[in-house]
Design a protein around this motif. Structure first.
Motif, PDB file in Angstrom:
ATOM      1  N   ILE A 125      79.986  -8.727  47.110  1.00 51.35           N
ATOM      2  CA  ILE A 125      80.540 -10.082  47.238  1.00 51.35           C
ATOM      3  C   ILE A 125      79.830 -10.983  46.234  1.00 51.35           C
ATOM      4  CG2 ILE A 125      80.855 -12.076  48.755  1.00 51.35           C
ATOM      5  CD1 ILE A 125      80.885 -10.126  51.118  1.00 51.35           C
ATOM      6  N   THR A 126      80.608 -11.665  45.409  1.00 52.83           N
ATOM      7  CA  THR A 126      80.043 -12.554  44.393  1.00 52.83           C
ATOM      8  C   THR A 126      80.602 -13.960  44.560  1.00 52.83           C
ATOM      9  OG1 THR A 126      79.695 -10.788  42.766  1.00 52.83           O
ATOM     10  CG2 THR A 126      79.896 -13.031  41.911  1.00 52.83           C
ATOM     11  N   PRO A 127      79.805 -14.889  45.101  1.00 54.56           N
ATOM     12  CA  PRO A 127      80.218 -16.298  45.113  1.00 54.56           C
ATOM     13  C   PRO A 127      80.083 -16.876  43.701  1.00 54.56           C
ATOM     14  CG  PRO A 127      78.526 -15.810  46.780  1.00 54.56           C
ATOM     15  CD  PRO A 127      78.543 -14.683  45.808  1.00 54.56           C
ATOM     16  N   PHE A 128      81.053 -17.695  43.276  1.00 56.39           N
ATOM     17  CA  PHE A 128      80.898 -18.296  41.952  1.00 56.39           C
ATOM     18  C   PHE A 128      81.672 -19.599  41.853  1.00 56.39           C
ATOM     19  CE2 PHE A 128      84.889 -16.038  41.325  1.00 56.39           C
ATOM     20  CZ  PHE A 128      85.606 -16.816  40.425  1.00 56.39           C
TER      21      PHE A 128
ATOM     22  N   GLY B  28      81.801 -12.871  32.773  1.00 56.96           N
ATOM     23  CA  GLY B  28      82.335 -11.725  32.047  1.00 56.96           C
ATOM     24  C   GLY B  28      81.276 -10.661  31.819  1.00 56.96           C
ATOM     25  N   GLY B  29      80.062 -11.095  31.490  1.00 51.39           N
ATOM     26  CA  GLY B  29      78.960 -10.155  31.291  1.00 51.39           C
ATOM     27  C   GLY B  29      78.559  -9.457  32.575  1.00 51.39           C
ATOM     28  N   THR B  30      78.616 -10.195  33.674  1.00 47.74           N
ATOM     29  CA  THR B  30      78.289  -9.595  34.966  1.00 47.74           C
ATOM     30  C   THR B  30      79.317  -8.531  35.339  1.00 47.74           C
ATOM     31  OG1 THR B  30      77.244 -11.651  35.712  1.00 47.74           O
ATOM     32  CG2 THR B  30      77.879 -10.064  37.410  1.00 47.74           C
TER      33      THR B  30
ATOM     34  N   ASP C 150      87.061 -24.184  35.270  1.00 47.85           N
ATOM     35  CA  ASP C 150      86.908 -23.680  33.913  1.00 47.85           C
ATOM     36  C   ASP C 150      87.714 -22.383  33.794  1.00 47.85           C
ATOM     37  OD1 ASP C 150      85.439 -21.817  35.292  1.00 47.85           O
ATOM     38  OD2 ASP C 150      83.586 -22.092  34.144  1.00 47.85           O
ATOM     39  N   SER C 151      87.393 -21.545  32.839  1.00 49.62           N
ATOM     40  CA  SER C 151      88.193 -20.332  32.612  1.00 49.62           C
ATOM     41  C   SER C 151      87.705 -19.123  33.401  1.00 49.62           C
ATOM     42  CB  SER C 151      88.193 -19.990  31.115  1.00 49.62           C
ATOM     43  OG  SER C 151      86.888 -19.629  30.684  1.00 49.62           O
ATOM     44  N   SER C 152      86.691 -19.288  34.242  1.00 49.34           N
ATOM     45  CA  SER C 152      86.149 -18.123  34.962  1.00 49.34           C
ATOM     46  C   SER C 152      87.171 -17.433  35.866  1.00 49.34           C
ATOM     47  CB  SER C 152      84.880 -18.496  35.741  1.00 49.34           C
ATOM     48  OG  SER C 152      85.044 -19.653  36.518  1.00 49.34           O
TER      49      SER C 152
ATOM     50  N   ILE D 201      88.422  -4.575  42.024  1.00 47.38           N
ATOM     51  CA  ILE D 201      88.072  -5.983  41.826  1.00 47.38           C
ATOM     52  C   ILE D 201      89.142  -6.872  42.452  1.00 47.38           C
ATOM     53  CG2 ILE D 201      87.734  -7.810  40.112  1.00 47.38           C
ATOM     54  CD1 ILE D 201      86.542  -5.761  38.245  1.00 47.38           C
ATOM     55  N   HIS D 202      88.694  -7.834  43.271  1.00 44.46           N
ATOM     56  CA  HIS D 202      89.619  -8.734  43.965  1.00 44.46           C
ATOM     57  C   HIS D 202      89.146 -10.177  43.790  1.00 44.46           C
ATOM     58  CE1 HIS D 202      91.377  -5.260  46.087  1.00 44.46           C
ATOM     59  NE2 HIS D 202      90.125  -4.835  46.174  1.00 44.46           N
ATOM     60  N   TYR D 203      90.086 -11.044  43.410  1.00 45.20           N
ATOM     61  CA  TYR D 203      89.800 -12.479  43.256  1.00 45.20           C
ATOM     62  C   TYR D 203      90.264 -13.225  44.495  1.00 45.20           C
ATOM     63  CZ  TYR D 203      90.386 -17.318  41.652  1.00 45.20           C
ATOM     64  OH  TYR D 203      90.346 -18.688  41.549  1.00 45.20           O
ATOM     65  N   TYR D 204      89.396 -14.123  44.989  1.00 41.15           N
ATOM     66  CA  TYR D 204      89.754 -14.943  46.153  1.00 41.15           C
ATOM     67  C   TYR D 204      89.265 -16.363  45.895  1.00 41.15           C
ATOM     68  CZ  TYR D 204      90.296 -16.536  50.969  1.00 41.15           C
ATOM     69  OH  TYR D 204      90.684 -17.214  52.100  1.00 41.15           O
ATOM     70  N   ARG D 205      90.143 -17.347  46.093  1.00 40.78           N
ATOM     71  CA  ARG D 205      89.784 -18.749  45.888  1.00 40.78           C
ATOM     72  C   ARG D 205      89.712 -19.459  47.233  1.00 40.78           C
ATOM     73  NH1 ARG D 205      90.066 -22.248  41.395  1.00 40.78           N
ATOM     74  NH2 ARG D 205      90.287 -24.452  41.911  1.00 40.78           N
ATOM     75  N   ARG D 206      88.586 -20.097  47.504  1.00 42.65           N
ATOM     76  CA  ARG D 206      88.425 -20.835  48.754  1.00 42.65           C
ATOM     77  C   ARG D 206      89.204 -22.143  48.686  1.00 42.65           C
ATOM     78  NH1 ARG D 206      82.798 -22.544  51.800  1.00 42.65           N
ATOM     79  NH2 ARG D 206      82.325 -23.674  49.890  1.00 42.65           N
ATOM     80  N   GLU D 207      89.929 -22.425  49.749  1.00 42.70           N
ATOM     81  CA  GLU D 207      90.748 -23.644  49.789  1.00 42.70           C
ATOM     82  C   GLU D 207      89.880 -24.901  49.821  1.00 42.70           C
ATOM     83  OE1 GLU D 207      93.937 -23.825  49.408  1.00 42.70           O
ATOM     84  OE2 GLU D 207      94.102 -21.662  49.242  1.00 42.70           O
ATOM     85  N   LYS D 208      88.907 -24.906  50.750  1.00 43.96           N
ATOM     86  CA  LYS D 208      87.996 -26.046  50.856  1.00 43.96           C
ATOM     87  C   LYS D 208      86.813 -25.786  49.946  1.00 43.96           C
ATOM     88  CE  LYS D 208      84.953 -28.477  54.095  1.00 43.96           C
ATOM     89  NZ  LYS D 208      84.385 -28.470  55.466  1.00 43.96           N
TER      90      LYS D 208
END
Length: 296
Positions: free
Chosen positions: A6-9, A17-19, A42-44, A58-65
């Motif tokens: 799990i990677t918070p960002f 990208g390097g990670t 940004d572009s992340s 790899i799965h992308y998830y965006r937090r609403e709040k």
């Protein structure tokens, strides 16, 4: 063993990208990697989505709040816990979970394989990490923490049973110290493996997005207070900072320590405070068990 990462960002276009490249070159992959976006502008997110198209784990998830600043302390724990909920919803089966920051460059290709092998070999290993370093002005490697018992927040691995035993991560600054202490009280080994070195591109105290080094020192001082550390720990830490970084940072940390003591109360329970004090006494005596001294 099955690994979940799990990677918070938030706004990590210069490093994420390097990670990701560090993980996709590994000898083995996790069963899933959840990259938890806290509202990046940004572009992340696009960087993550591009990799997700190529790698099914790899799965992308965006937090609403979302929060107004980059995830640190309680906010990063909230995102990590949300990641666990998302994994549960996705019915991801895991034995080990890693909290991995988005500003790391892993040096070796067997990082995941190495860590999982340690958990397989030592059933009492509860929390593990590699060692993070930063680059000095002359490109020399500076290790961020030399304490073997203290697993480092940017790259933590938790055995599921251990994470449950300590009641999960604490949502305050200092979460990545109290977890080791509580795990050891439960009979688990916590260990940093210096064989696995990891470049930390943007240590918390250097981030302008987080207020720079003064804000970082203040957060660390309040983190000590949150965990119920005895006051003499501020003095020890201040002396260490004077030696390593100069009198300005050492004095500032001690000032923030006094301020934290006068203005706040520990966020741990009385029982946890007792556990912390018992741990500190054992730390002074240096009576810790590690994998190389364990009877398994």
């Amino acid at each position: 063993m099955k690994l979940l990462i799990i990677t918070p960002f938030k706004n990590e276009e210069d490093s994420i990208g390097g990670t990701i490249a560090s993980i996709v070159k590994q000898s083995i992959y996790p069963v899933a990697w959840l990259l938890m976006d806290d509202g990046s502008d940004d572009s992340s997110p696009e960087i993550v989505k591009d990799y997700a198209k190529k790698y099914s784990f790899i799965h992308y998830y965006r937090r609403e709040k979302t929060s107004s600043t980059r995830a640190t302390g309680n906010n990063v724990v909230e995102l990590f816990n949300l990641g666990l909920q998302v994994a549960d919803t996705m019915k991801i089966d895991w034995d080990i979970v890693s909290k991995l920051d988005a500003d790391l460059v892993i040096q070796r290709n067997d990082y995941i394989e190495f860590m999982l092998s340690k958990f397989e070999q030592y059933p009492s290993l509860g929390i593990a990490s590699g060692v993070t370093f930063i680059l000095g002005d002359d490109n020399t490697r500076i290790i961020e923490s030399k304490h073997k018992w203290h697993t480092q927040g940017p790259n933590k691995f938790y055995r599921k049973e251990c994470l449950h035993a300590i009641g999960g991560l604490r949502p305050f600054k200092g979460w990545d110290g109290i977890d080791d202490i509580l795990a050891r009280d439960k009979g688990y080994i916590t260990e940093k493996f210096f064989e696995q070195d990891i470049l930390h591109l943007y240590p918390t105290q250097t981030r302008q997005a987080e207020g720079g080094f003064q804000k970082g020192l203040s957060r660390e001082a309040y983190g000590y207070r949150n965990m119920g550390y005895p006051f003499y720990m501020y003095l020890f830490k201040a002396m260490k900072l004077v030696k390593e970084r100069g009198i300005q940072e050492g004095s500032l940390f001690f000032y923030y320590g006094i301020k934290a003591t006068l203005q706040s109360q520990p966020l741990v329970s009385k029982e946890e405070s007792r556990i912390v004090k018992k741990f500190m006494a054992k730390r002074i005596e240096n009576k810790f068990i590690y994998t190389n001294t364990s009877t398994l």
